[in-house]
Design a protein around this motif. Structure first.
Motif, PDB file in Angstrom:
ATOM      1  N   GLU A   7       0.845  -1.201   0.000  1.00 11.96           N
ATOM      2  CA  GLU A   7       0.000   0.000   0.000  1.00 11.96           C
ATOM      3  C   GLU A   7       0.875   1.242   0.000  1.00 11.96           C
ATOM      4  N   ILE A   8       0.614   2.089  -0.977  1.00 13.38           N
ATOM      5  CA  ILE A   8       1.311   3.373  -1.108  1.00 13.38           C
ATOM      6  C   ILE A   8       0.272   4.456  -0.836  1.00 13.38           C
ATOM      7  N   LYS A   9       0.494   5.254   0.214  1.00  9.66           N
ATOM      8  CA  LYS A   9      -0.522   6.233   0.623  1.00  9.66           C
ATOM      9  C   LYS A   9       0.039   7.653   0.649  1.00  9.66           C
ATOM     10  N   ASN A  10      -0.548   8.509  -0.180  1.00 15.22           N
ATOM     11  CA  ASN A  10      -0.259   9.955  -0.181  1.00 15.22           C
ATOM     12  C   ASN A  10       1.235  10.277  -0.269  1.00 15.22           C
ATOM     13  N   VAL A  11       1.937   9.555  -1.126  1.00 18.89           N
ATOM     14  CA  VAL A  11       3.386   9.751  -1.241  1.00 18.89           C
ATOM     15  C   VAL A  11       3.700  10.992  -2.080  1.00 18.89           C
ATOM     16  N   ARG A  12       4.537  11.861  -1.482  1.00 22.51           N
ATOM     17  CA  ARG A  12       5.005  13.064  -2.181  1.00 22.51           C
ATOM     18  C   ARG A  12       6.528  13.078  -2.184  1.00 22.51           C
ATOM     19  N   LYS A  13       7.105  13.634  -3.241  1.00 26.81           N
ATOM     20  CA  LYS A  13       8.558  13.781  -3.299  1.00 26.81           C
ATOM     21  C   LYS A  13       8.914  14.949  -4.197  1.00 26.81           C
ATOM     22  N   SER A  14       9.799  15.801  -3.686  1.00 25.04           N
ATOM     23  CA  SER A  14      10.296  16.936  -4.470  1.00 25.04           C
ATOM     24  C   SER A  14      11.813  16.922  -4.469  1.00 25.04           C
ATOM     25  N   PHE A  15      12.403  17.385  -5.555  1.00 26.29           N
ATOM     26  CA  PHE A  15      13.839  17.608  -5.635  1.00 26.29           C
ATOM     27  C   PHE A  15      14.037  19.097  -5.875  1.00 26.29           C
ATOM     28  N   LYS A  16      14.569  19.782  -4.850  1.00 31.47           N
ATOM     29  CA  LYS A  16      14.651  21.243  -4.866  1.00 31.47           C
ATOM     30  C   LYS A  16      13.239  21.808  -5.055  1.00 31.47           C
ATOM     31  N   LYS A  18      11.265  21.222  -7.689  1.00 31.87           N
ATOM     32  CA  LYS A  18      10.463  20.412  -8.606  1.00 31.87           C
ATOM     33  C   LYS A  18       9.744  19.291  -7.857  1.00 31.87           C
ATOM     34  N   GLU A  19       8.413  19.300  -7.918  1.00 35.73           N
ATOM     35  CA  GLU A  19       7.612  18.253  -7.286  1.00 35.73           C
ATOM     36  C   GLU A  19       7.510  17.074  -8.264  1.00 35.73           C
ATOM     37  N   VAL A  20       8.117  15.958  -7.893  1.00 31.94           N
ATOM     38  CA  VAL A  20       8.193  14.797  -8.774  1.00 31.94           C
ATOM     39  C   VAL A  20       7.022  13.843  -8.559  1.00 31.94           C
ATOM     40  N   LEU A  21       6.588  13.692  -7.309  1.00 29.36           N
ATOM     41  CA  LEU A  21       5.437  12.847  -6.980  1.00 29.36           C
ATOM     42  C   LEU A  21       4.436  13.643  -6.156  1.00 29.36           C
ATOM     43  N   LYS A  22       3.148  13.520  -6.512  1.00 30.11           N
ATOM     44  CA  LYS A  22       2.113  14.337  -5.873  1.00 30.11           C
ATOM     45  C   LYS A  22       0.985  13.437  -5.339  1.00 30.11           C
ATOM     46  N   ASP A  23       1.021  13.155  -4.051  1.00 36.76           N
ATOM     47  CA  ASP A  23      -0.052  12.368  -3.415  1.00 36.76           C
ATOM     48  C   ASP A  23      -0.391  11.095  -4.189  1.00 36.76           C
ATOM     49  N   VAL A  24       0.616  10.248  -4.371  1.00 37.17           N
ATOM     50  CA  VAL A  24       0.423   8.985  -5.098  1.00 37.17           C
ATOM     51  C   VAL A  24      -0.184   7.938  -4.162  1.00 37.17           C
TER      52      VAL A  24
END
Length: 305
Positions: A7-16, A18-24
Motif C-alpha cells: 500500500e502506497i498512501k499519499n506519497v510526495r517527493k520533491s527535488f529542490k 520540482k515536485e516529482v510525486l504528488k499524493d500517489v
C-alpha cells in the motif's frame, strides 16, 4: 481471497523546487501484477526507489504486509527483491557463479541446488559455465530475474524490465513474469510499453507528471478511450452517404472516403441492427470489423495537452 500486500498512501517527493510525486496512492493485491505506466520523467523510477526504501519520501507512507518501509527497511526488504533498469549481474562471473554467490549471501541452506534449480527454471543451464559478458541482453535479463528469486521473496519490483530487448527476448521475459505470477508471486513493474502493461497486468496505474491520473484493469482503462466501434467499409461514395443518412441516430463518424464508424454501446444488438438494416436497404457493404480501444488510445486521451 485477495489481500493487500503493498500500500502506497499519499506519497510526495520533491527535488529542490520540482515536485516529482504528488499524493500517489496505489494498492497492490497479493498474487497480482500491477503495471505502473508512464512516459519518461513521469516519476516511475523515483516511486520505485521510495517503495523499496532506497529513497525517503517527503510525505506519505509505504507499507508491505503492514510493515512501514521507512521505519523498518531491513524487515521490509526481507519480503521483496528489486530488479533495476540496469542488470546487476557480474559480467566476469559465470551464470552459475552469479546465482551461487547470491544464494550464499542470502544464507540459503543449499546454495548449489538453489543456483542449479534457477538456471534450469530460466533455461540458462546450457550457458551456466559461460561468462555473463558473453550473454545476450535477454539472457542477462533472465539471469537478473533468477537472482531476484533467490530467497523466495513475496513481492518482486521490476523497473522497466524489457527496455532494450529485441521482440523475441521481450516475449520470453513476459512469459517468465507470467510464470512467476502463476506461482503466487506479486509483481509491481514500471514500463513505457503499452502492450507490456496490457499483456501482463491485472491492474494498471497511469502516472503523469507525478500523479496517478487513472487506475484500473486493462479493460477498464480501455473504456476511458470510449466505447467499442463498428467500422463499416463500403464499395463507393454513394453507399457511404446512404449509410450515413440511414444511421444518423447513431451519430456515425466518417473516418475516410468510404468508411464510417458507429459507437457500440450495445455491441451485439447494435451490430445486428446495423447489418440487418444494410441488407434491407440493399446497401452493399465491402467489409466490417469491430474496433476495441487500445491502451495507446487511452494514453493519448490521458496525455492530451
Amino acid at each position: 481471497m485477495n489481500t493487500t500486500i503493498l500500500e502506497i498512501k499519499n506519497v510526495r517527493k520533491s527535488f529542490k523546487d520540482k515536485e516529482v510525486l504528488k499524493d500517489v496512492n496505489i494498492t497492490v493485491k497479493k498474487g497480482s501484477v500491477y503495471a505502473l505506466l508512464g512516459a519518461n520523467g513521469a516519476g516511475k523510477s523515483t516511486l520505485l526507489k521510495i517503495v523499496t526504501g532506497l529513497l525517503n519520501c517527503d510525505n506519505g507512507k509505504v507499507t508491505i504486509k503492514n510493515i512501514d518501509v521507512a521505519d523498518n527497511p531491513v524487515l521490509a526488504q526481507k519480503l521483496f527483491s528489486f530488479s533495476s533498469q540496469t542488470t546487476t549481474v557480474d559480467g566476469v562471473l559465470t551464470g552459475y557463479e552469479n546465482l551461487h554467490l547470491i544464494a550464499k549471501l542470502r544464507q540459503e541452506r543449499n546454495p548449489r541446488k538453489v543456483a542449479e534449480n534457477l538456471l534450469d527454471k530460466f533455461e540458462l543451464t546450457e550457458a551456466k559455465d559461460k561468462a555473463v559478458s558473453t550473454y545476450s541482453g535477454g539472457m542477462r535479463r533472465r539471469l537478473d530475474l533468477a537472482m531476484s528469486l533467490v530467497g523466495s521473496p513475496e513481492i518482486i519490483f521490476l523497473d522497466e524490465p524489457t527496455t532494450g530487448l529485441d521482440p523475441k527476448s521481450r516475449q520470453e521475459l513476459w512469459d517468465t513474469i507470467k510464470e512467476m505470477k502463476s506461482q503466487g508471486k506479486t509483481i509491481l513493474l514500471t514500463t513505457q510499453y503499452l502492450e507490456e502493461a496490457d499483456y501482463l497486468a491485472d491492474q494498471i496505474g497511469f502516472l503523469r507528471e507525478g500523479e496517478i491520473v487513472a487506475n484500473g484493469t486493462p479493460d477498464e482503462m480501455k473504456r476511458l478511450a470510449g466505447a467499442d466501434k463498428l467500422l463499416l467499409v463500403f464499395n463507393n461514395h454513394h453507399n457511404t452517404e446512404r449509410a450515413l443518412k440511414l444511421f444518423e441516430f447513431y451519430y456515425p463518424i466518417k473516418r475516410a472516403d468510404c468508411e464510417i464508424s458507429i459507437d457500440l454501446d450495445e455491441e451485439i444488438e447494435t451490430t445486428l441492427t446495423v447489418l440487418n438494416a444494410l441488407t434491407t436497404e440493399k446497401i452493399e457493404l465491402k467489409t466490417f470489423k469491430m474496433i476495441t480501444p487500445t491502451l495507446d488510445d487511452v494514453f493519448m486521451t490521458l496525455t492530451k495537452g
